[in-house]
Design an enzyme around this catalytic site. Sequence first.
Site, PDB file in Angstrom:
ATOM      1  N   GLY A  87      -0.200   4.437   0.829  1.00 45.84           N
ATOM      2  CA  GLY A  87       0.528   3.905  -0.306  1.00 45.84           C
ATOM      3  C   GLY A  87      -0.426   3.540  -1.433  1.00 45.84           C
ATOM      4  O   GLY A  87      -1.632   3.379  -1.227  1.00 45.84           O
ATOM      5  N   CYS A  88       0.128   3.390  -2.632  1.00 47.25           N
ATOM      6  CA  CYS A  88      -0.720   3.103  -3.795  1.00 47.25           C
ATOM      7  C   CYS A  88      -1.290   1.685  -3.739  1.00 47.25           C
ATOM      8  O   CYS A  88      -2.508   1.486  -3.890  1.00 47.25           O
ATOM      9  CB  CYS A  88       0.063   3.324  -5.080  1.00 47.25           C
ATOM     10  SG  CYS A  88       1.684   2.508  -5.143  1.00 47.25           S
ATOM     11  N   TYR A  89      -0.434   0.698  -3.520  1.00 49.25           N
ATOM     12  CA  TYR A  89      -0.935  -0.674  -3.404  1.00 49.25           C
ATOM     13  C   TYR A  89      -1.961  -0.807  -2.272  1.00 49.25           C
ATOM     14  O   TYR A  89      -3.032  -1.400  -2.469  1.00 49.25           O
ATOM     15  CB  TYR A  89       0.219  -1.647  -3.163  1.00 49.25           C
ATOM     16  CG  TYR A  89       1.038  -2.025  -4.366  1.00 49.25           C
ATOM     17  CD1 TYR A  89       0.434  -2.489  -5.539  1.00 49.25           C
ATOM     18  CD2 TYR A  89       2.431  -1.978  -4.330  1.00 49.25           C
ATOM     19  CE1 TYR A  89       1.204  -2.871  -6.634  1.00 49.25           C
ATOM     20  CE2 TYR A  89       3.203  -2.363  -5.423  1.00 49.25           C
ATOM     21  CZ  TYR A  89       2.586  -2.802  -6.575  1.00 49.25           C
ATOM     22  OH  TYR A  89       3.341  -3.189  -7.654  1.00 49.25           O
TER      23      TYR A  89
END
Length: 351
Positions: free
Chosen positions: A153-155
């Site tokens: 995921g990006c976070y």
Amino acid sequence: MERIPVGLVGVTGYTGMELARILAHHPSFELVTATSRAEAGKKLVDIYPFLQGIDMGSIEISQPDPDQIAKTCSLVFLAVPHGAAMDMAAELIARDVKVVDLSADFRLRDAAVYAQWYGLEHRHVALIQEAVYGLPELYADAIARARLIANPGCYPTSVILGLLPLLRHDLIETDSIVADSKSGATGAGRKAATGTLFCEVSDSFRAYNLGKHRHTPEIEQELSRIAGSSLTVSFNPHLLPINRGILTTLYTRTTGETPTAESIHELYTDAYAEHEFVRVLPLGRLPETRWVRGTMYCDIGLVCDTRTNRVIVVSAIDNLCRGASGQAVACANLMSDFPLSEGLAMAPLMP
């Protein structure tokens, strides 16, 4: 050298759009199949005019059919929502096609945790155990041998890279980590929703999903593996009035006397010396989203606060490139025995 034929399932979202942008100029991958249930029958250039004059733009978008995809592709990127990706991945793996999945379906190593956070039972539990988490700084060797990648995921990418050196050297308490993250609106996806309309996002700033964001177990899973023991993180996401980019500020408390800024900077510099997509900034300089926009870079800035006995880490990435599609291509490069940075040495996208 003959290029490797690849497919893209789910071409119409922001991650699909970013993959099209990257693959249009990749020297070793050739996009030969692009699918979308809603846009089938159109050409890629019809939905993405930036492909005008590029051969890839003439590809006709088709319905997602595993048999047809397997006939033409050696590797496939899945840019579809969680729940839908797991079945397509299983179908393609059974047909000897390598898969890089950009959804969350294979990121969590515990099927019960997946069911708890995503609200559905996993239908291909055996593949969870096979999937490799696609963060090259941690798992490059395993990625190179894999046939199924769970793209991070990006976070989590911004948090894990920011904390990795501190946790590896047992320099911080593991029960008091706060991750304060801000993302551009593309992180919410391309679907129409009131909360991401221009007038709702522009000239405003808000927190959302505090204490319950679905990236939380992914962050805790990978940080726990680095630390060698189970830990929890207070993860707090916010929505920025920008299109793309993530800025994460990590608040940590040191286990002993607060180290000097110089020693922490040396620690990070050494930790990422051989990782070309992580840039440790000079002391006194902090990251900004504009300097990583459209790139694979994760920029890291460091502050040692002796008054509060904290090391504060700031990381910045592009949520669509480093946080999604670019990272997926980096994993595909390793799976195909190409250099990690093949087709990804991009200058920042400036306004």
